[in-house]
Design a protein around this motif. Structure first.
Motif, short mmCIF file in Angstrom:
data_model
loop_
_atom_site.label_atom_id
_atom_site.label_comp_id
_atom_site.label_asym_id
_atom_site.label_seq_id
_atom_site.Cartn_x
_atom_site.Cartn_y
_atom_site.Cartn_z
N UNK A 66 0.85 -0.95 -0.01
CA UNK A 66 -0.03 0.03 -0.05
C UNK A 66 1.05 1.40 -0.06
N UNK A 67 2.01 1.07 0.13
CA UNK A 67 3.00 2.15 0.01
C UNK A 67 4.11 1.86 -0.73
N UNK A 68 4.31 2.60 -1.79
CA UNK A 68 5.52 2.35 -2.75
C UNK A 68 6.77 2.83 -2.15
N UNK A 69 7.88 2.10 -2.26
CA UNK A 69 9.25 2.58 -2.02
C UNK A 69 9.58 3.72 -2.89
N UNK A 70 10.39 4.78 -2.16
CA UNK A 70 10.97 5.85 -3.05
C UNK A 70 12.44 5.38 -3.48
N UNK A 71 12.98 4.52 -2.97
CA UNK A 71 14.25 3.89 -3.67
C UNK A 71 14.38 2.30 -2.95
N UNK A 72 15.15 1.63 -3.71
CA UNK A 72 15.39 0.15 -3.35
C UNK A 72 14.38 -0.72 -3.83
N UNK A 73 14.62 -1.75 -3.19
CA UNK A 73 13.75 -3.16 -3.54
C UNK A 73 13.19 -3.70 -2.45
#
Length: 284
Positions: A66-73
Motif C-alpha cells: 500500500x506504500x511504494x518505496x521511493x528507492x531500493x527494492x
C-alpha cells in the motif's frame, strides 16, 4: 530465541520471506527511512520499534503493498508485495468501530476467509466450521455471535487475530496490537501470535511502542528513528551505545528485573506532519 544468520550486505537471501535492499520511503522531501537492508526468515519474530513519526506504520504499509518505496527494492515471498497479500495476515491498530460496530465476531473472521471475493458469499457448512475452528483457536468461541461494539478491547484483538489467521498466512503483520490493552490482555495477544509462529513457522512482524511484553519472544529488532535505523538482536540494539549513536544524543538503556527502560530518547512527535497515508491504517 532463534539465531538467524543474515545474507551478506547487498545480497538477497533466498531462504527469506521478506527481503529489502536499500529500501526507502519518502513523502515529498521528507525522508521517513532509507538505506534499509533486511531479510526475514520463516518463523522469525521481528519487533519494529521507534517513536511516533519514525515510519513504523509506513513500513507495514510497504509490506502490504500500500506504500511504494521511493528507492531500493522489496520482495515478499519472492514477489512484489501486492502479489503476496493473500499470504499475509494483518492485525491493525485498535480503531473506532464505526461501520463494523454491529458485525458479530464470526462475521469479522469470515471476512478473513472470503472477504476478497466479489458477489454474495456462499453459506457453506465448511466455511462455518472453519470460522468456528478459528474462533476456538483464539479463545473467542464464547462471544462468536456478539457484536464487536459489545466486546472489550482485548476480546476484539483476539477476533482480529482470528481474522488475520483465517487465510493460513505465511507472514503475520501486527501493527501496534497491544495499544490500550491491560497487562493480562497484552499477554494473551502475544501468546496467540507466538503460538501461531511456533506451530506454523509463520514469520511475525510486530510493531510496538513497548518491547517488554514481547521481549522474550523476539529474535531481532528493527529500531527506526529520524536519525536512521538499527537492526539486530535485542541485546545488540537495545543498548545505551547503540541508541545514542542512532539518535545522535545521549540515551540510556536500563534493564530492571528483566524489563528494558529507555531514558532520554528524543520525543519525535513534533516531527513534520505525516503524509495522510502514513497514518491511514490506524483509522481502518
Amino acid at each position: 530465541m532463534a539465531s538467524v544468520p543474515q545474507a551478506r550486505q547487498g545480497e538477497p537471501d533466498t531462504g527469506t520471506v521478506i527481503s529489502l535492499r536499500g529500501a526507502a520511503v519518502s513523502y515529498g522531501e521528507r525522508v521517513v527511512w532509507q538505506g534499509l537492508d533486511l531479510d526475514v526468515r520463516p518463523g522469525e519474530f521481528v519487533a519494529v520499534l521507534g517513536p511516533n513519526g519514525s515510519g513504523k506504520t509506513s513500513f507495514v504499509r510497504a509490506l502490504l503493498g500500500r506504500q511504494p518505496l521511493s528507492a531500493g527494492t522489496l520482495s515478499v515471498l519472492g514477489r512484489p508485495p501486492r502479489e503476496a497479500r493473500r499470504h499475509l495476515g494483518y492485525v491493525p491498530q485498535q480503531a473506532e468501530l464505526s461501520a463494523q460496530a454491529m458485525l458479530r465476531a464470526r462475521d469479522l473472521v469470515r471476512f478473513g476467509i472470503d472477504g476478497h471475493l466479489f458477489g454474495p458469499r456462499l453459506r457453506t457448512g465448511a466455511v462455518r466450521r472453519r470460522v468456528d475452528e478459528i474462533l476456538e483457536s483464539v479463545g473467542a468461541s464464547d462471544y462468536a455471535d456478539v457484536p464487536l461494539a459489545r466486546l472489550s478491547g482485548g476480546e476484539r484483538q483476539r477476533v482480529r487475530i482470528g481474522q488475520a489467521l483465517a487465510t493460513d498466512p505465511r507472514i503475520l503483520l501486527c501493527d501496534e496490537p497491544l495499544l490500550s490493552l491491560d497487562l493480562n490482555h497484552q499477554r494473551a495477544v502475544t501468546e496467540l501470535v507466538d503460538a501461531r509462529r511456533r506451530s506454523h513457522d509463520t514469520a511475525v512482524i510486530f510493531v510496538t511502542h513497548e518491547i517488554n511484553p514481547v521481549l522474550g519472544l523476539v529474535d531481532r529488532v528493527l529500531y527506526l528513528a529520524r536519525g536512521g535505523h538499527r537492526v539486530g538482536t535485542p541485546e545488540e540494539v537495545l543498548t545505551s551505545e547503540s541508541l545514542t549513536r542512532l539518535y545522535g544524543t545521549r540515551v540510556d538503556v536500563v534493564r530492571v528485573q528483566g524489563r528494558v527502560v529507555v531514558v532520554g530518547a528524543p520525543d519525535e512527535t513534533a516531527a513534520p506532519p505525516h503524509h495522510p497515508h502514513e497514518t491511514e491504517e490506524s483509522r481502518t
